[in-house]
Write a protein that holds these residues in place. Structure first.
Motif, PDB file in Angstrom:
ATOM      1  N   ALA A  94      16.962 146.933 -31.234  1.00  0.00           N
ATOM      2  CA  ALA A  94      18.207 146.365 -31.754  1.00  0.00           C
ATOM      3  C   ALA A  94      17.946 145.221 -32.735  1.00  0.00           C
ATOM      4  N   PHE A  95      16.969 145.392 -33.608  1.00  0.00           N
ATOM      5  CA  PHE A  95      16.576 144.325 -34.520  1.00  0.00           C
ATOM      6  C   PHE A  95      17.684 143.954 -35.497  1.00  0.00           C
ATOM      7  N   GLU A  96      18.530 144.901 -35.846  1.00  0.00           N
ATOM      8  CA  GLU A  96      19.568 144.649 -36.839  1.00  0.00           C
ATOM      9  C   GLU A  96      20.863 144.141 -36.211  1.00  0.00           C
ATOM     10  N   ASN A  97      20.838 143.878 -34.915  1.00  0.00           N
ATOM     11  CA  ASN A  97      22.016 143.384 -34.209  1.00  0.00           C
ATOM     12  C   ASN A  97      21.820 141.905 -33.854  1.00  0.00           C
ATOM     13  N   PRO A  98      22.459 140.997 -34.576  1.00  0.00           N
ATOM     14  CA  PRO A  98      22.265 139.558 -34.314  1.00  0.00           C
ATOM     15  C   PRO A  98      22.590 139.145 -32.892  1.00  0.00           C
ATOM     16  N   ASP A  99      23.480 139.880 -32.232  1.00  0.00           N
ATOM     17  CA  ASP A  99      23.824 139.542 -30.847  1.00  0.00           C
ATOM     18  C   ASP A  99      22.632 139.716 -29.907  1.00  0.00           C
ATOM     19  N   CYS A 100      21.629 140.477 -30.334  1.00  0.00           N
ATOM     20  CA  CYS A 100      20.455 140.739 -29.496  1.00  0.00           C
ATOM     21  C   CYS A 100      19.250 139.870 -29.863  1.00  0.00           C
ATOM     22  N   TRP A 101      19.375 139.053 -30.882  1.00  0.00           N
ATOM     23  CA  TRP A 101      18.241 138.222 -31.275  1.00  0.00           C
ATOM     24  C   TRP A 101      17.976 137.159 -30.218  1.00  0.00           C
ATOM     25  N   GLU A 102      16.722 136.981 -29.860  1.00  0.00           N
ATOM     26  CA  GLU A 102      16.328 135.917 -28.937  1.00  0.00           C
ATOM     27  C   GLU A 102      15.660 134.770 -29.684  1.00  0.00           C
ATOM     28  N   SER A 103      14.647 135.094 -30.492  1.00  0.00           N
ATOM     29  CA  SER A 103      13.944 134.038 -31.225  1.00  0.00           C
ATOM     30  C   SER A 103      13.270 134.606 -32.461  1.00  0.00           C
ATOM     31  N   LEU A 104      13.030 133.718 -33.391  1.00  0.00           N
ATOM     32  CA  LEU A 104      12.284 134.057 -34.600  1.00  0.00           C
ATOM     33  C   LEU A 104      11.127 133.074 -34.694  1.00  0.00           C
ATOM     34  N   TYR A 105       9.924 133.594 -34.729  1.00  0.00           N
ATOM     35  CA  TYR A 105       8.722 132.761 -34.744  1.00  0.00           C
ATOM     36  C   TYR A 105       8.056 132.847 -36.108  1.00  0.00           C
ATOM     37  N   VAL A 106       7.670 131.686 -36.640  1.00  0.00           N
ATOM     38  CA  VAL A 106       6.958 131.627 -37.918  1.00  0.00           C
ATOM     39  C   VAL A 106       5.626 130.930 -37.686  1.00  0.00           C
ATOM     40  N   SER A 107       4.546 131.563 -38.131  1.00  0.00           N
ATOM     41  CA  SER A 107       3.201 131.011 -37.982  1.00  0.00           C
ATOM     42  C   SER A 107       2.567 130.871 -39.365  1.00  0.00           C
ATOM     43  N   ASP A 129      18.947 132.458 -28.885  1.00  0.00           N
ATOM     44  CA  ASP A 129      19.449 132.470 -27.510  1.00  0.00           C
ATOM     45  C   ASP A 129      18.991 131.173 -26.834  1.00  0.00           C
ATOM     46  N   PRO A 130      19.915 130.254 -26.541  1.00  0.00           N
ATOM     47  CA  PRO A 130      19.531 128.966 -25.945  1.00  0.00           C
ATOM     48  C   PRO A 130      18.753 129.108 -24.642  1.00  0.00           C
ATOM     49  N   ASP A 131      19.009 130.179 -23.899  1.00  0.00           N
ATOM     50  CA  ASP A 131      18.333 130.371 -22.615  1.00  0.00           C
ATOM     51  C   ASP A 131      16.863 130.750 -22.783  1.00  0.00           C
ATOM     52  N   LYS A 132      16.463 131.119 -23.982  1.00  0.00           N
ATOM     53  CA  LYS A 132      15.082 131.523 -24.229  1.00  0.00           C
ATOM     54  C   LYS A 132      14.219 130.386 -24.765  1.00  0.00           C
ATOM     55  N   ARG A 133      14.791 129.218 -24.906  1.00  0.00           N
ATOM     56  CA  ARG A 133      14.027 128.088 -25.433  1.00  0.00           C
ATOM     57  C   ARG A 133      12.908 127.710 -24.467  1.00  0.00           C
ATOM     58  N   ASN A 134      11.863 127.123 -25.028  1.00  0.00           N
ATOM     59  CA  ASN A 134      10.712 126.688 -24.238  1.00  0.00           C
ATOM     60  C   ASN A 134      11.046 125.344 -23.585  1.00  0.00           C
ATOM     61  N   PRO A 135      11.287 125.304 -22.284  1.00  0.00           N
ATOM     62  CA  PRO A 135      11.699 124.042 -21.659  1.00  0.00           C
ATOM     63  C   PRO A 135      10.609 122.975 -21.705  1.00  0.00           C
ATOM     64  N   THR A 186      18.047 121.146 -35.589  1.00  0.00           N
ATOM     65  CA  THR A 186      18.967 122.276 -35.575  1.00  0.00           C
ATOM     66  C   THR A 186      19.197 122.753 -36.998  1.00  0.00           C
ATOM     67  N   HIS A 187      19.160 124.078 -37.170  1.00  0.00           N
ATOM     68  CA  HIS A 187      19.428 124.667 -38.484  1.00  0.00           C
ATOM     69  C   HIS A 187      20.432 125.803 -38.323  1.00  0.00           C
ATOM     70  N   ASN A 188      21.564 125.700 -39.018  1.00  0.00           N
ATOM     71  CA  ASN A 188      22.626 126.711 -38.907  1.00  0.00           C
ATOM     72  C   ASN A 188      23.031 126.962 -37.453  1.00  0.00           C
ATOM     73  N   GLY A 189      23.055 125.896 -36.667  1.00  0.00           N
ATOM     74  CA  GLY A 189      23.468 126.006 -35.281  1.00  0.00           C
ATOM     75  C   GLY A 189      22.411 126.525 -34.337  1.00  0.00           C
ATOM     76  N   VAL A 190      21.194 126.709 -34.846  1.00  0.00           N
ATOM     77  CA  VAL A 190      20.100 127.247 -34.036  1.00  0.00           C
ATOM     78  C   VAL A 190      19.065 126.150 -33.777  1.00  0.00           C
ATOM     79  N   THR A 191      18.634 126.007 -32.522  1.00  0.00           N
ATOM     80  CA  THR A 191      17.624 125.014 -32.165  1.00  0.00           C
ATOM     81  C   THR A 191      16.251 125.455 -32.649  1.00  0.00           C
ATOM     82  N   CYS A 192      15.528 124.521 -33.255  1.00  0.00           N
ATOM     83  CA  CYS A 192      14.194 124.809 -33.805  1.00  0.00           C
ATOM     84  C   CYS A 192      13.157 123.886 -33.190  1.00  0.00           C
ATOM     85  N   HIS A 193      12.044 124.475 -32.762  1.00  0.00           N
ATOM     86  CA  HIS A 193      10.878 123.734 -32.276  1.00  0.00           C
ATOM     87  C   HIS A 193       9.755 123.929 -33.278  1.00  0.00           C
TER      88      HIS A 193
END
Length: 212
Positions: A94-107, A129-135, A186-193
């Motif tokens: 479900a990559f094209e469904n934003p409702d299913c996105w959990e995280s985007l990682y950039v290295s 997805d806020p629940d997927k953040r690294n506590p 935060t960028h566009n309402g998304v938490t960034c680490h």
């Protein structure tokens, strides 16, 4: 037609020998077929073969799924030696469904390989997805003194340490890193680490100014 005498001990011995020697060959051939078929199947270029994680070095490919609102072009313009993007999702394919996105990682790595620890590095997670953040990341940010800076339209909370700073807090940095930094924004309402490591004391600040 002459009937085979299966009761003949020589014939039975010969038949058993054929089975003994042929079975491993047939098993090996079957294994090779499965492996080669799987490799060939995955090599077709289908981005869904990983099912829940799509990884690419291509900015065009990742933006085809995620759009252009996630700073990815700015990471790409850093002109590092190795830049990877990985989108993780909650439902198969479900990559094209934003409702299913959990995280985007950039290295980002400025070394000879993606995992060259002696080179300057950047890693950033954008958590849809806020629940997927690294506590542990945010717990670390709460445990030690932080600073705040305004960069563009972003407010960044960060910790920047040299090896001496880390030692003063009873901690240590990687043997290959003189300076390490952790940033939360935060960028566009998304938490960034975001994390950086480098031998350059200005690397973290330069990175933030470029990305944000």
């Amino acid at each position: 037609m002459k009937k085979i005498d299966w009761e003949n001990s020589q014939i039975r011995t010969l038949f058993a020998a054929v089975l003994i020697f042929a079975t491993p060959v047939l098993l090996a051939a079957g294994f090779c077929f499965v492996v080669l078929y799987g490799v060939a199947h995955n090599a077709k270029g289908d981005p869904n073969w990983q099912f829940y994680n799509f990884e690419t070095q291509s900015l065009t490919e990742i933006e085809a799924f995620c759009g252009t609102d996630w700073l990815l072009d700015r990471f790409a313009s850093l002109q590092a030696d190795h830049t990877y993007y990985q989108l993780s999702i909650s439902q198969k394919n479900a990559f094209e469904n934003p409702d299913c996105w959990e995280s985007l990682y950039v290295s980002v790595n400025y070394g000879e390989s993606r995992f060259d620890t002696k080179a300057s590095q950047i890693s950033c997670y954008l958590y849809f997805d806020p629940d997927k953040r690294n506590p542990s990341f945010e717990e670390f940010m709460e445990q030690y003194p932080t600073e705040t800076m305004e960069t563009g339209e972003h407010t960044v909370t960060f910790i920047e340490w040299s090896k001496e700073d880390a030692e003063s807090f009873g901690s240590t940095l990687s043997a290959d890193s003189e300076y390490h930094a952790w940033a939360l924004f935060t960028h566009n309402g998304v938490t960034c680490h975001l994390e950086t490591s480098s031998q350059d004391p200005d690397f973290f600040e330069t990175t933030l100014e470029h990305i944000l």
